[in-house]
Enzyme design. Structure first.
Site, PDB file in Angstrom:
ATOM      1  N   ASP A 122       0.858  -1.199   0.000  1.00  0.00           N
ATOM      2  CA  ASP A 122       0.000   0.000   0.000  1.00  0.00           C
ATOM      3  C   ASP A 122       0.888   1.240   0.000  1.00  0.00           C
ATOM      4  OD1 ASP A 122      -1.904   2.100   0.998  1.00  0.00           O
ATOM      5  OD2 ASP A 122      -3.212   0.388   1.353  1.00  0.00           O
ATOM      6  N   ASP A 182       3.411   1.008  -4.874  1.00  0.00           N
ATOM      7  CA  ASP A 182       2.532   1.781  -5.752  1.00  0.00           C
ATOM      8  C   ASP A 182       2.116   0.829  -6.863  1.00  0.00           C
ATOM      9  OD1 ASP A 182       1.275   3.333  -7.612  1.00  0.00           O
ATOM     10  OD2 ASP A 182       2.708   4.983  -7.519  1.00  0.00           O
ATOM     11  N   VAL A 183       0.856   0.423  -6.861  1.00  0.00           N
ATOM     12  CA  VAL A 183       0.420  -0.610  -7.801  1.00  0.00           C
ATOM     13  C   VAL A 183       0.580  -0.188  -9.259  1.00  0.00           C
ATOM     14  CG1 VAL A 183      -1.189  -1.744  -6.211  1.00  0.00           C
ATOM     15  CG2 VAL A 183      -2.030   0.097  -7.711  1.00  0.00           C
ATOM     16  N   TYR A 234     -14.394   6.313 -12.866  1.00  0.00           N
ATOM     17  CA  TYR A 234     -14.357   5.176 -11.938  1.00  0.00           C
ATOM     18  C   TYR A 234     -15.105   3.992 -12.558  1.00  0.00           C
ATOM     19  CZ  TYR A 234     -15.033   2.577  -7.526  1.00  0.00           C
ATOM     20  OH  TYR A 234     -15.047   1.612  -6.541  1.00  0.00           O
ATOM     21  N   LYS A 250     -13.597   0.338 -13.720  1.00  0.00           N
ATOM     22  CA  LYS A 250     -14.044  -0.899 -13.065  1.00  0.00           C
ATOM     23  C   LYS A 250     -14.661  -1.874 -14.084  1.00  0.00           C
ATOM     24  CE  LYS A 250     -13.009  -0.334  -8.620  1.00  0.00           C
ATOM     25  NZ  LYS A 250     -12.094  -1.263  -7.939  1.00  0.00           N
ATOM     26  N   THR A 277     -16.109   3.170   4.222  1.00  0.00           N
ATOM     27  CA  THR A 277     -14.650   3.166   4.408  1.00  0.00           C
ATOM     28  C   THR A 277     -14.154   4.592   4.149  1.00  0.00           C
ATOM     29  OG1 THR A 277     -14.075   2.826   2.083  1.00  0.00           O
ATOM     30  CG2 THR A 277     -14.490   0.827   3.376  1.00  0.00           C
TER      31      THR A 277
HETATM   32  P1  NDP Z   1      -9.858   2.760   0.896  1.00  0.00           P
HETATM   33  O1  NDP Z   1      -9.663   4.099   0.241  1.00  0.00           O
HETATM   34  O2  NDP Z   1     -10.361   2.725   2.291  1.00  0.00           O
HETATM   35  O3  NDP Z   1      -8.490   1.939   0.851  1.00  0.00           O
HETATM   36  C1  NDP Z   1      -7.760   1.862  -0.333  1.00  0.00           C
HETATM   37  C2  NDP Z   1      -6.285   1.753  -0.011  1.00  0.00           C
HETATM   38  O4  NDP Z   1      -5.600   1.669  -1.273  1.00  0.00           O
HETATM   39  C3  NDP Z   1      -5.718   2.971   0.726  1.00  0.00           C
HETATM   40  O5  NDP Z   1      -4.903   2.558   1.792  1.00  0.00           O
HETATM   41  C4  NDP Z   1      -4.933   3.686  -0.354  1.00  0.00           C
HETATM   42  O6  NDP Z   1      -3.818   4.421   0.112  1.00  0.00           O
HETATM   43  C5  NDP Z   1      -4.455   2.511  -1.197  1.00  0.00           C
HETATM   44  N1  NDP Z   1      -4.001   2.924  -2.519  1.00  0.00           N
HETATM   45  C6  NDP Z   1      -4.518   3.913  -3.305  1.00  0.00           C
HETATM   46  N2  NDP Z   1      -3.781   4.038  -4.422  1.00  0.00           N
HETATM   47  C7  NDP Z   1      -2.797   3.101  -4.343  1.00  0.00           C
HETATM   48  C8  NDP Z   1      -1.700   2.740  -5.174  1.00  0.00           C
HETATM   49  N3  NDP Z   1      -1.450   3.389  -6.327  1.00  0.00           N
HETATM   50  N4  NDP Z   1      -0.874   1.739  -4.784  1.00  0.00           N
HETATM   51  C9  NDP Z   1      -1.097   1.100  -3.612  1.00  0.00           C
HETATM   52  N5  NDP Z   1      -2.085   1.397  -2.771  1.00  0.00           N
HETATM   53  C10 NDP Z   1      -2.929   2.389  -3.135  1.00  0.00           C
HETATM   54  O7  NDP Z   1     -10.801   1.941  -0.097  1.00  0.00           O
HETATM   55  P2  NDP Z   1     -11.882   0.767   0.155  1.00  0.00           P
HETATM   56  O8  NDP Z   1     -11.396  -0.172   1.176  1.00  0.00           O
HETATM   57  O9  NDP Z   1     -13.221   1.383   0.298  1.00  0.00           O
HETATM   58  O10 NDP Z   1     -11.876   0.107  -1.284  1.00  0.00           O
HETATM   59  C11 NDP Z   1     -11.185  -1.089  -1.586  1.00  0.00           C
HETATM   60  C12 NDP Z   1     -11.594  -1.535  -2.983  1.00  0.00           C
HETATM   61  O11 NDP Z   1     -13.010  -1.741  -3.018  1.00  0.00           O
HETATM   62  C13 NDP Z   1     -11.293  -0.522  -4.085  1.00  0.00           C
HETATM   63  O12 NDP Z   1     -10.873  -1.200  -5.234  1.00  0.00           O
HETATM   64  C14 NDP Z   1     -12.638   0.153  -4.324  1.00  0.00           C
HETATM   65  O13 NDP Z   1     -12.741   0.682  -5.633  1.00  0.00           O
HETATM   66  C15 NDP Z   1     -13.565  -1.019  -4.100  1.00  0.00           C
HETATM   67  N6  NDP Z   1     -14.940  -0.629  -3.764  1.00  0.00           N
HETATM   68  C16 NDP Z   1     -15.214   0.080  -2.622  1.00  0.00           C
HETATM   69  C17 NDP Z   1     -16.521   0.383  -2.301  1.00  0.00           C
HETATM   70  C18 NDP Z   1     -16.897   1.102  -1.052  1.00  0.00           C
HETATM   71  O14 NDP Z   1     -18.091   1.434  -0.900  1.00  0.00           O
HETATM   72  N7  NDP Z   1     -15.987   1.379  -0.132  1.00  0.00           N
HETATM   73  C19 NDP Z   1     -17.633   0.007  -3.197  1.00  0.00           C
HETATM   74  C20 NDP Z   1     -17.230  -0.732  -4.345  1.00  0.00           C
HETATM   75  C21 NDP Z   1     -15.927  -1.026  -4.606  1.00  0.00           C
HETATM   76  P3  NDP Z   1      -3.973   5.984   0.495  1.00  0.00           P
HETATM   77  O15 NDP Z   1      -4.600   6.015   1.848  1.00  0.00           O
HETATM   78  O16 NDP Z   1      -2.564   6.496   0.476  1.00  0.00           O
HETATM   79  O17 NDP Z   1      -4.832   6.583  -0.555  1.00  0.00           O
END
Ligand code: NDP
Length: 266
Positions: free
Chosen positions: A38, A64-65, A153, A157, A188
């Site tokens: 992350d 960084d993905v 977005y 997706k 979240t």
């Molecule tokens: P969060 O924003 O809570 O967590 C995402 C994490 O990914 C963060 O820690 C963020 O870091 C990290 N991140 C962002 N960019 C990168 C990168 N380039 N490389 C590595 N890490 C990265 O998200 P959620 O837990 O809510 O979401 C998880 C997944 O579920 C996502 O794919 C989202 O699209 C999907 N999703 C979520 C929904 C929801 O309602 N929450 C609904 C539908 C899908 P940082 O804090 O630095 O940004």
């Protein structure tokens, strides 16, 4: 279920917080060796401290993905030159606000870089280290299957679905499964600042009449990682309280009111 994840090495991207952190917690509880990749180092350090001493182990790597080199370093550090990796959850994702008419190119490209290219690079880097019986779970969204108001977005997706199907077919002969989970609304940090009009309408359109919990997503991910899903590949599992099932027809159900045979249920 899932004791077969004991001792398995699983990478969870974006696992420092939100849904990924819930997945990491459950995996550690099942005795897996979890690697959280992350950008968020503070949240990663907190999670590692919280889960230290659990049944399994947890390590944090700054990843960084969207960067090919970042993936290369991660795989090298996790598996060395000969080790294996049993599971990969491509969970890192970003929500990019903006309607189609106003989205700027930079945000559009960023959405695709994290939400699609990140998963592609992850699968390219990790699959060659995966033994037969391994599993990849790509986290989509209900936005993967409907028209979404945030075009960048939603489009990214949807693209992730196509990528996941290709990967499932390409990797199946090697015993590597690839599936998707499509979360509905889950509270979240990702959507902490979401427009309240979005939330209210989304919940009205959700048959279960509530948002989901991070643990409900984690359970689905763990099922798909485990050998309980050993013959399941190329599928998409919505975990969304029914949101993606009605094609808008929930308004008809609501208009017709409560069915007689359920009248006495509170
Ligand atoms: P969060 O924003 O809570 O967590 C995402 C994490 O990914 C963060 O820690 C963020 O870091 C990290 N991140 C962002 N960019 C990168 C990168 N380039 N490389 C590595 N890490 C990265 O998200 P959620 O837990 O809510 O979401 C998880 C997944 O579920 C996502 O794919 C989202 O699209 C999907 N999703 C979520 C929904 C929801 O309602 N929450 C609904 C539908 C899908 P940082 O804090 O630095 O940004």
């Amino acid at each position: 279920m899932s004791s077969d994840l004991l001792g398995k090495t699983v990478i969870v991207t974006g696992g420092a917080r939100g849904q990924g952190a819930a997945e990491a917690k459950k995996l550690v509880g099942l005795g897996a060796h979890v690697v959280v990749g992350d950008l968020n180092e503070d949240a990663g350090a907190e999670l590692v401290a919280e889960l230290a001493g659990g049944r399994g182990t947890i390590r944090f790597f700054k990843l960084d993905v969207t960067e090919e080199n970042s993936w290369r370093t991660l795989v090298q550090e996790v598996a060395g030159s000969t080790g294996t990796i049993d599971g990969l959850v491509n969970n890192a994702g970003i929500a990019v606000p903006g309607r189609l008419g106003s989205i700027d190119l930079e945000s559009w490209n960023k959405s695709f870089a994290v939400n699609v290219t990140g998963a592609m690079l992850g699968m390219q880097a990790v699959a060659p280290r995966m033994p037969e019986g391994s599993s990849i779970v790509n986290i989509g969204s209900v936005a993967s299957v409907i028209a979404h108001h945030n075009a960048a977005y939603g489009a990214a997706k949807w693209a992730l679905r196509g990528l996941s199907k290709s990967a499932a077919v390409e990797f199946a002969p090697f015993g590597i499964r690839v599936n998707m989970v499509h979360p509905g609304y889950i509270k979240t940090p990702l959507n902490a600042n979401a427009d309240p009009r979005f939330l209210e309408t989304h919940l009205k359109m959700t048959p279960a009449r509530r948002g989901g919990d991070v643990d409900e997503i984690a359970e689905a991910v763990i099922f798909l990682l485990s050998s309980a899903a050993s013959y399941i590949t190329g599928v998409e599992l919505p975990v969304d309280g029914g949101f993606s099932s009605h094609g808008g027809n929930i308004v008809v159900f609501d208009a017709l009111g409560r069915p007689e045979h359920l009248e006495n249920i509170s």
